[in-house]
Design an enzyme around this catalytic site. Structure first.
Site, PDB file in Angstrom:
ATOM      1  CB  VAL A  98      -1.016   0.023   1.172  1.00 30.65           C
ATOM      2  CG1 VAL A  98      -2.009  -1.122   1.065  1.00 30.65           C
ATOM      3  CG2 VAL A  98      -0.310   0.034   2.524  1.00 30.65           C
ATOM      4  CB  SER A 145      -5.741   1.872  16.571  1.00 30.42           C
ATOM      5  OG  SER A 145      -5.338   1.524  17.880  1.00 30.42           O
ATOM      6  CE1 TYR A 186      -0.587   0.746  14.885  1.00 34.20           C
ATOM      7  CE2 TYR A 186      -1.509   1.309  17.017  1.00 34.20           C
ATOM      8  CZ  TYR A 186      -1.582   0.609  15.829  1.00 34.20           C
ATOM      9  OH  TYR A 186      -2.667  -0.205  15.577  1.00 34.20           O
ATOM     10  CB  SER A 242       0.226   6.264  12.065  1.00 35.14           C
ATOM     11  OG  SER A 242      -0.110   5.103  12.824  1.00 35.14           O
ATOM     12  CE  LYS A 243      -3.436   1.859  12.909  1.00 34.23           C
ATOM     13  NZ  LYS A 243      -4.125   1.257  11.754  1.00 34.23           N
TER      14      LYS A 243
HETATM   15  P1  NAP Z   1      -1.069  -8.291  11.345  1.00 32.22           P
HETATM   16  O1  NAP Z   1      -1.524  -9.610  11.852  1.00 32.22           O
HETATM   17  O2  NAP Z   1       0.380  -7.996  11.336  1.00 32.22           O
HETATM   18  O3  NAP Z   1      -1.684  -8.087   9.872  1.00 32.22           O
HETATM   19  C1  NAP Z   1      -1.371  -6.981   9.085  1.00 32.22           C
HETATM   20  C2  NAP Z   1      -1.133  -7.429   7.671  1.00 32.22           C
HETATM   21  O4  NAP Z   1      -0.850  -6.266   6.864  1.00 32.22           O
HETATM   22  C3  NAP Z   1       0.103  -8.344   7.555  1.00 32.22           C
HETATM   23  O5  NAP Z   1      -0.154  -9.391   6.661  1.00 32.22           O
HETATM   24  C4  NAP Z   1       1.159  -7.370   7.069  1.00 32.22           C
HETATM   25  O6  NAP Z   1       2.262  -7.967   6.427  1.00 32.22           O
HETATM   26  C5  NAP Z   1       0.340  -6.530   6.111  1.00 32.22           C
HETATM   27  N1  NAP Z   1       1.068  -5.337   5.710  1.00 32.22           N
HETATM   28  C6  NAP Z   1       2.020  -4.661   6.415  1.00 32.22           C
HETATM   29  N2  NAP Z   1       2.503  -3.657   5.682  1.00 32.22           N
HETATM   30  C7  NAP Z   1       1.859  -3.688   4.494  1.00 32.22           C
HETATM   31  C8  NAP Z   1       1.946  -2.915   3.315  1.00 32.22           C
HETATM   32  N3  NAP Z   1       2.831  -1.914   3.204  1.00 32.22           N
HETATM   33  N4  NAP Z   1       1.132  -3.214   2.287  1.00 32.22           N
HETATM   34  C9  NAP Z   1       0.252  -4.234   2.381  1.00 32.22           C
HETATM   35  N5  NAP Z   1       0.137  -5.025   3.461  1.00 32.22           N
HETATM   36  C10 NAP Z   1       0.929  -4.751   4.513  1.00 32.22           C
HETATM   37  O7  NAP Z   1      -1.703  -7.130  12.203  1.00 32.22           O
HETATM   38  P2  NAP Z   1      -3.217  -6.826  12.614  1.00 32.22           P
HETATM   39  O8  NAP Z   1      -3.233  -6.631  14.045  1.00 32.22           O
HETATM   40  O9  NAP Z   1      -4.172  -7.762  11.983  1.00 32.22           O
HETATM   41  O10 NAP Z   1      -3.364  -5.381  11.947  1.00 32.22           O
HETATM   42  C11 NAP Z   1      -4.405  -5.031  11.045  1.00 32.22           C
HETATM   43  C12 NAP Z   1      -4.831  -3.614  11.308  1.00 32.22           C
HETATM   44  O11 NAP Z   1      -5.454  -3.551  12.583  1.00 32.22           O
HETATM   45  C13 NAP Z   1      -3.673  -2.611  11.364  1.00 32.22           C
HETATM   46  O12 NAP Z   1      -4.037  -1.424  10.704  1.00 32.22           O
HETATM   47  C14 NAP Z   1      -3.497  -2.362  12.846  1.00 32.22           C
HETATM   48  O13 NAP Z   1      -2.938  -1.107  13.099  1.00 32.22           O
HETATM   49  C15 NAP Z   1      -4.927  -2.472  13.321  1.00 32.22           C
HETATM   50  N6  NAP Z   1      -5.062  -2.748  14.752  1.00 32.22           N
HETATM   51  C16 NAP Z   1      -4.636  -3.914  15.290  1.00 32.22           C
HETATM   52  C17 NAP Z   1      -4.823  -4.141  16.654  1.00 32.22           C
HETATM   53  C18 NAP Z   1      -4.405  -5.434  17.325  1.00 32.22           C
HETATM   54  O14 NAP Z   1      -4.532  -5.543  18.549  1.00 32.22           O
HETATM   55  N7  NAP Z   1      -3.914  -6.422  16.612  1.00 32.22           N
HETATM   56  C19 NAP Z   1      -5.435  -3.167  17.450  1.00 32.22           C
HETATM   57  C20 NAP Z   1      -5.845  -1.980  16.847  1.00 32.22           C
HETATM   58  C21 NAP Z   1      -5.661  -1.789  15.500  1.00 32.22           C
HETATM   59  P3  NAP Z   1       3.648  -8.149   7.285  1.00 32.22           P
HETATM   60  O15 NAP Z   1       3.316  -9.151   8.364  1.00 32.22           O
HETATM   61  O16 NAP Z   1       4.612  -8.659   6.282  1.00 32.22           O
HETATM   62  O17 NAP Z   1       4.025  -6.818   7.844  1.00 32.22           O
END
Ligand code: NAP
Length: 261
Positions: free
Chosen positions: A62, A150, A163, A166-167
Site C-alpha cells: 500500500v 485503532s 503509531y 498514524s492512527k
Molecule cells: P497483522 O496480523 O500484522 O496483519 C497486518 C497485515 O498487513 C500483515 O499481513 C502485514 O504484512 C500486512 N502489511 C504490512 N505492511 C503492508 C503494506 N505496506 N502493504 C500491504 N500489506 C501490509 O496485524 P493486525 O493486528 O491484523 O493489523 C491489522 C490492522 O489492525 C492494522 O491497521 C493495525 O494497526 C490495526 N489494529 C490492530 C490491533 C491489534 O490488537 N492487533 C489493534 C488496533 C488496530 P507483514 O506481516 O509482512 O508486515
C-alpha cells in the site's frame, strides 16, 4: 454482502484475514485478498474458495500508489465492479517478524526511519488505498469504505508515539474523506480495535507476561478480542445495515477505554 465485490488490504493475516473471511461468509460476490505477501494472500483466498466463495489473491504494497491503483482495477477487471474496501494493512513497528519496519518506538528513542515507515504504511498507504478504490466507486455509483484505525486514534498508548499519531491521522482521514465522498454515494467509516488476538501485532504483548497482564487487567471483558469480533463491526459498516453511518468510528475494545483512570 450479496452481490458486493470487496477488497481487503493486509488480508494475509490477523484482522484483515478475519474481515476477508467474514465478508465472504456473508455472501460477498468476490473478495480481493490483498497483502504484501502473495503466499499469505493465496492461503486466505484458498480458505474462501474452499468454503464455496469467490476470491482472488493479490500482492500489493500500500506504500506504492500505483500498486493501489492496480489492486483496485484488478477487482473491477476480475469481478466486474467494486463496492467495499476494508483497509487493514498496518504496522506498529513491533512486528513479530522483526523485519525492516521494526525498531524501538518507546520514549523519544525511535529513529526517523521507524517514524517514516509507520506513517508510510498506516497513513500514506491508507490514503492511497482509499483514493484508488474511491475512484472506481465514483465511476460505479457508490460504495462503502471501512478503515481499520485503532483505539489509539483517540487514546494515546505508552511507548507508541509514531503509531498513535498514524492512527489519529487515520481517523481524521476517515472523516475528511467522508465529506469529500458523500456526494458520490460513498460512505467512509472506521473501526478502532483494542487488543486483538491471533494477529502479528499483539504477538509480543502476548509473549510478555507483565505487558499481557497489564493489558488484560484493564479490559472489562477480561480478555483480548478476536479478529472475528472486529470483522463483525466491519461487516456492519460495510453493509447497507449502516446506511446512515458515515464519518463514524466504532471501538471494539472490550471496554478497555470505558473506565476513567
Ligand atoms: P497483522 O496480523 O500484522 O496483519 C497486518 C497485515 O498487513 C500483515 O499481513 C502485514 O504484512 C500486512 N502489511 C504490512 N505492511 C503492508 C503494506 N505496506 N502493504 C500491504 N500489506 C501490509 O496485524 P493486525 O493486528 O491484523 O493489523 C491489522 C490492522 O489492525 C492494522 O491497521 C493495525 O494497526 C490495526 N489494529 C490492530 C490491533 C491489534 O490488537 N492487533 C489493534 C488496533 C488496530 P507483514 O506481516 O509482512 O508486515
Amino acid at each position: 454482502m450479496q452481490d458486493k465485490v470487496v477488497v481487503v488490504t493486509g488480508a494475509g493475516n490477523g484482522i484483515g484475514r478475519g474481515c476477508a473471511l467474514r465478508l465472504a461468509e456473508e455472501g460477498a460476490d468476490g473478495v480481493v485478498v490483498a497483502d504484501l505477501s502473495l503466499d499469505r494472500a493465496r492461503r486466505v483466498a484458498g480458505e474462501i474458495v474452499e468454503a464455496g466463495g469467490r476470491a482472488s489473491a493479490y500482492a500489493a504494497d500500500v506504500r506504492d500508489a500505483q500498486a493501489c491503483e492496480d489492486m483496485a482495477q484488478h477487482a473491477v477487471d476480475r469481478f466486474g465492479r467494486l463496492d467495499v474496501l476494508v483497509a487493514a494493512a498496518g504496522i506498529n513497528g513491533q512486528g513479530a517478524s522483526g523485519d525492516e519496519h521494526d525498531g524501538v518506538t518507546a520514549g523519544l528513542t525511535f529513529s526517523s526511519r521507524v517514524w517514516s515507515n509507520i506513517l508510510d504504511v498506516n497513513l500514506t498507504g491508507l490514503m492511497q488505498s482509499d483514493r484508488a478504490v474511491a475512484r472506481r466507486m465514483i465511476a460505479g455509483g457508490g460504495g462503502a469504505i471501512v478503515n481499520i484505525a485503532s483505539m489509539c486514534s483517540a487514546w494515546a498508548s505508552a511507548g507508541s508515539t509514531p503509531y498513535n499519531v498514524s492512527k489519529a491521522a487515520a481517523w481524521m482521514l476517515t472523516k475528511s474523506l467522508a465529506i469529500e465522498l458523500a456526494p458520490h454515494g460513498i460512505r467512509v467509516n472506521a473501526v478502532g480495535p483494542g487488543f486483538i488476538d491471533e494477529t502479528g501485532m499483539t504477538e509480543k504483548t502476548r509473549a510478555d507476561d507483565h505487558a499481557f497482564r497489564a493489558a488484560t487487567d484493564r479490559i472489562l471483558m477480561g480478555r483480548f478480542g478476536r479478529p472475528r469480533e472486529v470483522a463483525d463491526a466491519v461487516l456492519f459498516l460495510a453493509s447497507d445495515e449502516s446506511s446512515y453511518f458515515t464519518g463514524s468510528i466504532l471501538y471494539p475494545d472490550g471496554g478497555f477505554n470505558a473506565p476513567s483512570r
